[in-house]
Design a protein around this motif. Structure first.
Motif, PDB file in Angstrom:
ATOM      1  N   GLY A  40      -1.994  -2.814  -5.873  1.00 38.62           N
ATOM      2  CA  GLY A  40      -2.990  -2.447  -6.868  1.00 38.62           C
ATOM      3  C   GLY A  40      -4.204  -1.735  -6.309  1.00 38.62           C
ATOM      4  O   GLY A  40      -5.092  -1.334  -7.070  1.00 38.62           O
ATOM      5  N   ALA A  47      -6.682  -8.595  -9.199  1.00 39.07           N
ATOM      6  CA  ALA A  47      -5.989  -7.326  -9.021  1.00 39.07           C
ATOM      7  C   ALA A  47      -5.467  -6.797 -10.353  1.00 39.07           C
ATOM      8  O   ALA A  47      -5.311  -7.535 -11.328  1.00 39.07           O
ATOM      9  N   ASP A  48      -5.194  -5.511 -10.377  1.00 44.05           N
ATOM     10  CA  ASP A  48      -4.608  -4.861 -11.547  1.00 44.05           C
ATOM     11  C   ASP A  48      -3.089  -4.926 -11.397  1.00 44.05           C
ATOM     12  O   ASP A  48      -2.491  -4.148 -10.651  1.00 44.05           O
ATOM     13  N   VAL A  49      -2.448  -5.884 -12.094  1.00 48.52           N
ATOM     14  CA  VAL A  49      -1.025  -6.139 -11.914  1.00 48.52           C
ATOM     15  C   VAL A  49      -0.224  -5.542 -13.065  1.00 48.52           C
ATOM     16  O   VAL A  49      -0.528  -5.779 -14.234  1.00 48.52           O
ATOM     17  N   ASP A  50       0.805  -4.773 -12.715  1.00 50.76           N
ATOM     18  CA  ASP A  50       1.743  -4.232 -13.697  1.00 50.76           C
ATOM     19  C   ASP A  50       2.912  -5.210 -13.787  1.00 50.76           C
ATOM     20  O   ASP A  50       3.846  -5.165 -12.981  1.00 50.76           O
ATOM     21  N   SER A  51       2.867  -6.112 -14.751  1.00 51.41           N
ATOM     22  CA  SER A  51       3.850  -7.194 -14.846  1.00 51.41           C
ATOM     23  C   SER A  51       5.269  -6.669 -15.005  1.00 51.41           C
ATOM     24  O   SER A  51       6.215  -7.209 -14.398  1.00 51.41           O
ATOM     25  N   SER A  92       0.822  -1.213   0.000  1.00 51.31           N
ATOM     26  CA  SER A  92       0.000   0.000   0.000  1.00 51.31           C
ATOM     27  C   SER A  92       0.852   1.257   0.000  1.00 51.31           C
ATOM     28  O   SER A  92       0.531   2.246  -0.665  1.00 51.31           O
ATOM     29  N   GLY A 122       4.127   0.297  -3.150  1.00 45.63           N
ATOM     30  CA  GLY A 122       3.896  -0.447  -4.380  1.00 45.63           C
ATOM     31  C   GLY A 122       4.707  -1.733  -4.421  1.00 45.63           C
ATOM     32  O   GLY A 122       4.748  -2.484  -3.459  1.00 45.63           O
ATOM     33  N   TYR A 123       5.402  -1.965  -5.549  1.00 45.10           N
ATOM     34  CA  TYR A 123       6.203  -3.179  -5.701  1.00 45.10           C
ATOM     35  C   TYR A 123       7.632  -3.003  -5.189  1.00 45.10           C
ATOM     36  O   TYR A 123       8.459  -3.918  -5.312  1.00 45.10           O
ATOM     37  N   VAL A 180       1.482  -7.756  -4.073  1.00 51.62           N
ATOM     38  CA  VAL A 180       0.969  -7.421  -5.406  1.00 51.62           C
ATOM     39  C   VAL A 180      -0.460  -6.905  -5.344  1.00 51.62           C
ATOM     40  O   VAL A 180      -0.794  -5.865  -5.927  1.00 51.62           O
ATOM     41  N   PHE A 181      -1.333  -7.605  -4.630  1.00 57.06           N
ATOM     42  CA  PHE A 181      -2.728  -7.168  -4.628  1.00 57.06           C
ATOM     43  C   PHE A 181      -2.892  -5.853  -3.868  1.00 57.06           C
ATOM     44  O   PHE A 181      -3.683  -4.989  -4.261  1.00 57.06           O
TER      45      PHE A 181
END
Length: 435
Positions: free
Chosen positions: A289, A182-186, A53, A56-57, A285-286
């Motif tokens: 997002g 979830a909206d994942v930015d690979s 949160s 991010g990643y 990850v979730f």
């Protein structure tokens, strides 16, 4: 602990050394999966959701490092119990008598208290989210659940391992589903595997992630759960593996069997830690997002899912957290017994230990401390306590007089030493940076 007669089983009131004895699965796999519960406990939910949160990643690399480290460290713990028939706590008490034993025992009890705190608080949060149960009442309910399941081990076949493994499946399946919606930015996720700077609260959360993932109490548990799993026979007195101390011929396990069991242990630990690692990455990850400004707590993550994805997604998260709290509190009470038996040379009633374990959680919740904050700080404490568990474990498993053919090779010792050094370095950086 007093010497056992040669050939006598290393027993425990909870029967923990019998875990993993299934006919269809490798004898080392079930203990590894049970230990993996420690890596997806509510403390992991707290630090990973907060890190996703807030950053991010950016802290995924810490999760990856901690998960890979866990594979090495849990292998050493499993190997110690498998080869010697004694737990890490038993070895520590015997090798470091007097003040050393007292200090290591105190450190282990702090670890158990912090772990229990996270388990009970996490379960209480889940019950509040799902059913509106007050936090203090929820803490009591989670504690009572652990006592009920442990009571099932008193008569006949133990159902402890079955209950815990079912809960593990629920946790992992729920978290994987969360990533699916979830909206994942690979691309960003792949880039995050590369270590980056630890700025602001990132240092605190990084240390918390390490404590939540490379959990010291899991090492005590795993070393006890694998006692006697090398050949399917009950464990022998650890002195039989040390020719200089052997009082007689006694039964010995062949070197080929030991090496084969060692390879099986490696495979089991890799499978279990991969499952746990995937669950922890899923949490980051979730939560990464979630809409910006949704807040860095389990409650805010639940509310954001409810508002943006739907009630089903929010409920799935709460169910996963509840399963995590219930499963980890079962493993926690077993670990507390192992520590007390190993260092104190006598068991303590599960009822008494559970009664004591719930007190810190009730105090924290009664004082109105933010539950997720309590979870994060409990994992930070675990990280600072890790060296006191890792160093003795490393010294034991590199000793050929104790471990025989399965003593650590130099590369294994070097890797474990580097892991320990990195963990100490992260803790030192947190202190110096004032994070």
């Amino acid at each position: 602990m007093g010497d056992r007669a040669a050939g006598a089983p290393a027993t425990s009131p909870t029967g923990i050394h019998r875990l993993g004895g299934t006919a269809r699965a490798p004898r080392t796999l079930v203990p590894a999966l049970l230990a993996a519960i420690a890596y997806v406990d509510p403390g992991n939910f707290g630090v990973n959701i907060s890190s996703g949160s807030e950053h991010g990643y950016a802290l995924v690399w810490v999760v990856v490092f901690a998960s890979l480290s866990a594979m090495v460290i849990q292998y050493l713990a499993a190997k110690l119990g498998m080869v010697t028939g004694r737990s890490l706590a038993e070895h520590s008490a015997a090798r470091y008598p007097g003040v050393g034993r007292v200090l290591l025992w105190a450190q282990a009890e702090v670890v158990v208290v912090m772990t229990d705190l996270a388990e009970i608080v996490g379960g209480a949060i889940a019950l509040r989210l799902l059913f509106g149960v007050p936090l203090v009442v929820g803490a009591v309910v989670v504690t009572a659940f652990s006592l009920v399941v442990l009571a099932l081990t008193v008569r006949g076949r133990s159902h402890f391992d079955s209950v815990v493994l079912v809960l593990l499946v629920v946790i992992v399946a729920s978290l994987v589903w969360q990533v699916g919606v979830a909206d994942v930015d690979s691309v960003a996720l792949l880039r995050s595997v590369v270590p980056g700077p630890l700025e602001g609260s990132a240092a605190l959360l990084a240390v918390g992630i390490v404590g939540a993932t490379v959990m010291p109490h899991a090492l005590h548990f795993h070393s006890a759960a694998t006692r006697g799993t090398d050949t399917g026979r009950e464990p022998q007195d650890a002195r039989l593996d040390t020719p200089a101390d052997a009082g007689g011929p006694g039964p010995r396990v062949g070197q080929a069997e030991r090496l084969r069991a060692g390879r099986q242990t490696v495979r089991s630990v890799v499978v279990a830690m991969t499952v746990a690692g995937a669950a922890n990455v899923s949490l980051v990850v979730f939560s990464a997002g979630l809409p910006g400004g949704s807040g860095a707590s389990i409650d805010s993550a639940y509310a954001a899912l409810q508002a943006n994805v739907g009630q089903v997604a929010a409920t799935v998260l709460a169910v996963a957290l509840l399963a995590s709290g219930l499963a980890s509190t079962l493993v926690g009470v077993q670990t507390g017994d192992v520590v007390m038996e190993g260092f104190g040379r006598r068991p303590i009633s599960p009822l008494v230990r559970r009664g004591l374990a719930v007190v810190p959680a009730l105090v924290i919740l009664g004082l109105g401390v933010a539950p997720t904050t309590a979870l994060v700080w409990s994992q930070v404490v675990l990280s600072f306590a890790l060296p006191g568990t890792l160093v003795p474990l490393l010294l034991f498993t590199r000793d050929p007089r104790l471990m025989g053919a399965l003593a650590n090779r130099r590369p294994t010792t070097a890797v474990a030493a580097v892991i320990t050094a990195v963990i100490v370095g992260l803790c030192a950086y947190l202190v110096v940076s004032g994070g």
